[in-house]
Write a protein that holds these residues in place. Structure first.
Motif, PDB file in Angstrom:
ATOM      1  N   GLU A   9       0.934  -0.931  -0.239  1.00 22.30           N
ATOM      2  CA  GLU A   9      -0.272  -0.102   0.167  1.00 22.30           C
ATOM      3  C   GLU A   9       1.342   1.632  -0.091  1.00 22.30           C
ATOM      4  OE1 GLU A   9      -3.352   0.535  -0.607  1.00 22.30           O
ATOM      5  OE2 GLU A   9      -3.092  -2.298  -0.183  1.00 22.30           O
ATOM      6  N   ALA A  10       2.090   0.970   0.651  1.00 20.82           N
ATOM      7  CA  ALA A  10       3.057   2.637   0.928  1.00 20.82           C
ATOM      8  C   ALA A  10       3.378   2.381  -0.741  1.00 20.82           C
ATOM      9  CB  ALA A  10       4.010   1.952   1.832  1.00 20.82           C
ATOM     10  N   VAL A  11       3.851   1.543  -1.762  1.00 17.74           N
ATOM     11  CA  VAL A  11       4.743   1.510  -2.830  1.00 17.74           C
ATOM     12  C   VAL A  11       3.068   2.315  -3.734  1.00 17.74           C
ATOM     13  CG1 VAL A  11       5.699   0.173  -4.710  1.00 17.74           C
ATOM     14  CG2 VAL A  11       6.272   0.216  -2.020  1.00 17.74           C
ATOM     15  N   LEU A  12       2.429   1.644  -3.525  1.00 21.52           N
ATOM     16  CA  LEU A  12       0.637   2.209  -4.453  1.00 21.52           C
ATOM     17  C   LEU A  12       0.749   3.645  -4.277  1.00 21.52           C
ATOM     18  CD1 LEU A  12      -0.854  -1.128  -5.013  1.00 21.52           C
ATOM     19  CD2 LEU A  12       0.242  -0.063  -6.405  1.00 21.52           C
ATOM     20  N   SER A  13       0.834   3.661  -3.079  1.00 20.39           N
ATOM     21  CA  SER A  13       0.079   5.356  -2.731  1.00 20.39           C
ATOM     22  C   SER A  13       1.283   7.190  -3.119  1.00 20.39           C
ATOM     23  CB  SER A  13       0.023   5.426  -1.007  1.00 20.39           C
ATOM     24  OG  SER A  13       1.307   5.606  -0.536  1.00 20.39           O
ATOM     25  N   ALA A  68      12.582   6.637  -6.018  1.00 18.81           N
ATOM     26  CA  ALA A  68      13.443   8.139  -5.980  1.00 18.81           C
ATOM     27  C   ALA A  68      11.741   8.400  -5.806  1.00 18.81           C
ATOM     28  CB  ALA A  68      13.320   8.860  -7.657  1.00 18.81           C
ATOM     29  N   ARG A  69      10.539   7.905  -6.808  1.00 22.13           N
ATOM     30  CA  ARG A  69       9.014   8.698  -5.813  1.00 22.13           C
ATOM     31  C   ARG A  69       8.756   8.504  -4.930  1.00 22.13           C
ATOM     32  NH1 ARG A  69       5.853   6.542  -9.108  1.00 22.13           N
ATOM     33  NH2 ARG A  69       6.730   5.049 -10.300  1.00 22.13           N
ATOM     34  N   CYS A  70       9.742   7.106  -4.225  1.00 22.85           N
ATOM     35  CA  CYS A  70       8.858   7.095  -2.853  1.00 22.85           C
ATOM     36  C   CYS A  70      10.066   7.777  -1.673  1.00 22.85           C
ATOM     37  CB  CYS A  70       9.542   5.408  -2.891  1.00 22.85           C
ATOM     38  SG  CYS A  70       8.275   4.063  -3.592  1.00 22.85           S
ATOM     39  N   LEU A  71      10.724   8.247  -1.406  1.00 25.37           N
ATOM     40  CA  LEU A  71      11.968   8.553  -0.731  1.00 25.37           C
ATOM     41  C   LEU A  71      10.490  10.216  -1.165  1.00 25.37           C
ATOM     42  CD1 LEU A  71      13.609   8.872   0.578  1.00 25.37           C
ATOM     43  CD2 LEU A  71      15.435  10.206  -1.554  1.00 25.37           C
ATOM     44  N   SER A  72      10.672  10.478  -2.583  1.00 26.85           N
ATOM     45  CA  SER A  72      10.407  11.701  -2.039  1.00 26.85           C
ATOM     46  C   SER A  72       8.789  12.132  -1.167  1.00 26.85           C
ATOM     47  CB  SER A  72      10.306  12.185  -3.870  1.00 26.85           C
ATOM     48  OG  SER A  72       9.689  13.871  -3.383  1.00 26.85           O
ATOM     49  N   ALA A  73       7.757  10.756  -1.510  1.00 21.69           N
ATOM     50  CA  ALA A  73       6.477  10.820  -0.562  1.00 21.69           C
ATOM     51  C   ALA A  73       6.855  10.093   0.524  1.00 21.69           C
ATOM     52  CB  ALA A  73       5.936   9.501  -1.258  1.00 21.69           C
ATOM     53  N   GLY A  74       7.766  10.244   0.632  1.00 20.65           N
ATOM     54  CA  GLY A  74       8.380   9.848   2.603  1.00 20.65           C
ATOM     55  C   GLY A  74       8.383   8.614   3.099  1.00 20.65           C
ATOM     56  N   LEU A  75       8.618   7.027   2.200  1.00 21.50           N
ATOM     57  CA  LEU A  75       8.887   6.494   2.806  1.00 21.50           C
ATOM     58  C   LEU A  75      10.182   6.132   3.098  1.00 21.50           C
ATOM     59  CD1 LEU A  75       6.288   5.822   0.780  1.00 21.50           C
ATOM     60  CD2 LEU A  75       6.867   3.977   0.065  1.00 21.50           C
ATOM     61  N   LEU A  89      15.703  13.209 -10.719  1.00 23.95           N
ATOM     62  CA  LEU A  89      15.914  13.641  -9.593  1.00 23.95           C
ATOM     63  C   LEU A  89      15.822  15.161  -8.794  1.00 23.95           C
ATOM     64  CD1 LEU A  89      18.551  10.529  -9.834  1.00 23.95           C
ATOM     65  CD2 LEU A  89      16.497  10.763  -8.033  1.00 23.95           C
ATOM     66  N   ARG A  90      16.259  15.552  -9.969  1.00 26.98           N
ATOM     67  CA  ARG A  90      16.675  17.060  -9.549  1.00 26.98           C
ATOM     68  C   ARG A  90      15.266  17.907  -9.295  1.00 26.98           C
ATOM     69  NH1 ARG A  90      18.120  21.401  -7.842  1.00 26.98           N
ATOM     70  NH2 ARG A  90      19.388  23.400  -9.356  1.00 26.98           N
ATOM     71  N   GLU A  91      14.223  17.012 -10.494  1.00 31.37           N
ATOM     72  CA  GLU A  91      12.475  17.760 -10.219  1.00 31.37           C
ATOM     73  C   GLU A  91      12.213  17.229  -8.991  1.00 31.37           C
ATOM     74  OE1 GLU A  91      10.574  16.069 -13.768  1.00 31.37           O
ATOM     75  OE2 GLU A  91      11.630  17.244 -14.698  1.00 31.37           O
ATOM     76  N   LEU A  92      12.665  15.922  -8.807  1.00 31.73           N
ATOM     77  CA  LEU A  92      11.925  15.423  -7.095  1.00 31.73           C
ATOM     78  C   LEU A  92      12.134  16.465  -6.002  1.00 31.73           C
ATOM     79  CD1 LEU A  92      11.754  11.432  -7.728  1.00 31.73           C
ATOM     80  CD2 LEU A  92       9.596  13.712  -8.364  1.00 31.73           C
ATOM     81  N   GLY A  93      13.315  17.404  -6.304  1.00 32.50           N
ATOM     82  CA  GLY A  93      14.198  17.762  -5.166  1.00 32.50           C
ATOM     83  C   GLY A  93      16.185  16.865  -4.231  1.00 32.50           C
ATOM     84  N   ILE A  94      15.112  15.901  -4.742  1.00 36.10           N
ATOM     85  CA  ILE A  94      16.690  14.864  -4.133  1.00 36.10           C
ATOM     86  C   ILE A  94      18.381  15.018  -4.884  1.00 36.10           C
ATOM     87  CG2 ILE A  94      17.449  12.820  -4.531  1.00 36.10           C
ATOM     88  CD1 ILE A  94      14.455  11.268  -4.696  1.00 36.10           C
ATOM     89  N   SER A  95      18.625  15.610  -5.949  1.00 35.45           N
ATOM     90  CA  SER A  95      19.443  16.480  -6.199  1.00 35.45           C
ATOM     91  C   SER A  95      20.007  17.525  -6.111  1.00 35.45           C
ATOM     92  CB  SER A  95      19.788  15.718  -8.227  1.00 35.45           C
ATOM     93  OG  SER A  95      19.967  14.252  -7.301  1.00 35.45           O
ATOM     94  N   SER A  96      20.926  17.916  -6.122  1.00 32.67           N
ATOM     95  CA  SER A  96      20.887  19.301  -6.729  1.00 32.67           C
ATOM     96  C   SER A  96      21.350  19.471  -7.686  1.00 32.67           C
ATOM     97  CB  SER A  96      22.114  20.060  -5.095  1.00 32.67           C
ATOM     98  OG  SER A  96      23.553  19.171  -5.010  1.00 32.67           O
ATOM     99  N   ARG A  97      22.269  21.084  -8.388  1.00 31.05           N
ATOM    100  CA  ARG A  97      22.688  21.121  -9.656  1.00 31.05           C
ATOM    101  C   ARG A  97      23.667  20.364  -9.378  1.00 31.05           C
ATOM    102  NH1 ARG A  97      25.733  25.086 -11.750  1.00 31.05           N
ATOM    103  NH2 ARG A  97      25.228  25.728 -13.488  1.00 31.05           N
ATOM    104  N   ARG A  98      24.282  20.346  -8.866  1.00 35.72           N
ATOM    105  CA  ARG A  98      25.762  20.189  -8.008  1.00 35.72           C
ATOM    106  C   ARG A  98      26.010  18.354  -8.411  1.00 35.72           C
ATOM    107  NH1 ARG A  98      30.712  20.689  -3.536  1.00 35.72           N
ATOM    108  NH2 ARG A  98      32.146  18.882  -4.402  1.00 35.72           N
ATOM    109  N   ASP A  99      24.937  18.109  -8.042  1.00 31.60           N
ATOM    110  CA  ASP A  99      24.377  16.672  -7.951  1.00 31.60           C
ATOM    111  C   ASP A  99      24.192  16.121  -9.261  1.00 31.60           C
ATOM    112  OD1 ASP A  99      24.764  16.017  -4.759  1.00 31.60           O
ATOM    113  OD2 ASP A  99      22.954  16.205  -4.451  1.00 31.60           O
TER     114      ASP A  99
END
Length: 268
Positions: free
Chosen positions: A165-169, A186-193, A230-240
């Motif tokens: 359920e967490a992954v589907l959410s 990446a999307r799971c991390l962005s969603a707080g999993l 990754l940049r759009e999700l806010g996971i990566s910085s410009r340097r990353d």
């Protein structure tokens, strides 16, 4: 029953002996799964169709889900995930071998901790599963996994078990060629999993022709798309993002032999 479902995509060209070996390693788990969902989206060869029918007919927890409208591996996995009915879903490929304690160890983590997704190290072999040629090690803690996410996929996809359920959410799988797993995590991390990898090698994977599949312009383009996401999700910085592009795209364009040497060093 265990509350564990196994999500096992099967390609039209899968080797039936490998498929039977993978299935055997699933049914011999110390924590037996409640269901094994074999998912296809293509017309199957007679051998593959017969093998699937035999596994379904001889093991009551196994069933075949054919979803011809599913697009790509991501579409197949999403269709299969939606058809799983247990709270925990373990991923396997049709040529993998799970160690007997895999499901029990991972279910304990998902039940007893805050983790939503748990994986492990992965042993890779070409011909003999008893003699793997390398171990793909991954970071262990959530913080380490989150740090890796910006430039390298931090989980071995075929080793993962997760809260369905967490992954589907978080959106589940989608058709994202060559990066289905990294895109999902990446999307799971962005969603707080929350993530965890066990400091064990719980799966052995056959990797024939791996280097050829991981090279070429298509793979370089997939790396570029992933860096953008990754940049759009806010996971990566410009340097990353710059680091990602500089470190990961050039090897994709190198000749296979040189790429193999790099892969041996960095194991992904």
């Amino acid at each position: 029953m265990s509350g564990i479902a196994v999500l096992l995509p099967v390609a039209a060209t899968s080797d039936t002996s490998d498929l039977r070996r993978a299935h055997k390693s699933i049914i011999e788990q110390t924590a037996s799964p409640s269901e094994i969902v074999l998912v296809t989206n293509q017309s199957l060869t007679e051998d593959v169709e017969t093998a699937i029918e035999d596994l379904v007919n001889t093991h009551s927890v196994s069933r075949h889900e054919h979803v011809p409208d599913a697009s790509g591996l991501g579409g197949v996995l999403q269709a299969g995930l939606k058809r799983c009915s247990e709270p925990f879903v373990a991923r396997m490929d049709a040529d993998d071998i799970a160690e007997p304690e895999r499901f029990a160890d991972q279910q304990t983590v998902l039940t007893d901790t805050k983790a939503d997704v748990v994986g492990s190290h992965l042993a890779e072999f070409h011909d003999d599963p008893e003699h793997p040629e390398r171990i793909r090690e991954v970071p262990i803690t959530h913080d380490e996994i989150a740090e890796w996410m910006s430039w390298r996929c931090p989980l071995n996809h075929p080793t993962t078990m997760f809260d369905r359920e967490a992954v589907l959410s978080a959106g589940g799988y989608r058709d994202y060629p060559m990066m289905e797993d990294w895109d999902l995590w990446a999307r799971c991390l962005s969603a707080g999993l929350r993530f965890r990898n066990l400091d064990k090698t719980l799966v052995r994977a056959q990797v024939d022709d791996l280097v050829d599949r991981r090279g070429g312009l298509d793979y370089a383009q997939a790396e570029f798309r992933m860096a953008q996401e990754l940049r759009e999700l806010g996971i990566s910085s410009r340097r990353d993002t710059i680091q990602h592009l500089c470190l990961r795209i050039p090897p994709r364009l190198l000749p296979p032999r040189i790429r193999e040497g790099i892969y041996q060093i960095f194991a992904r």
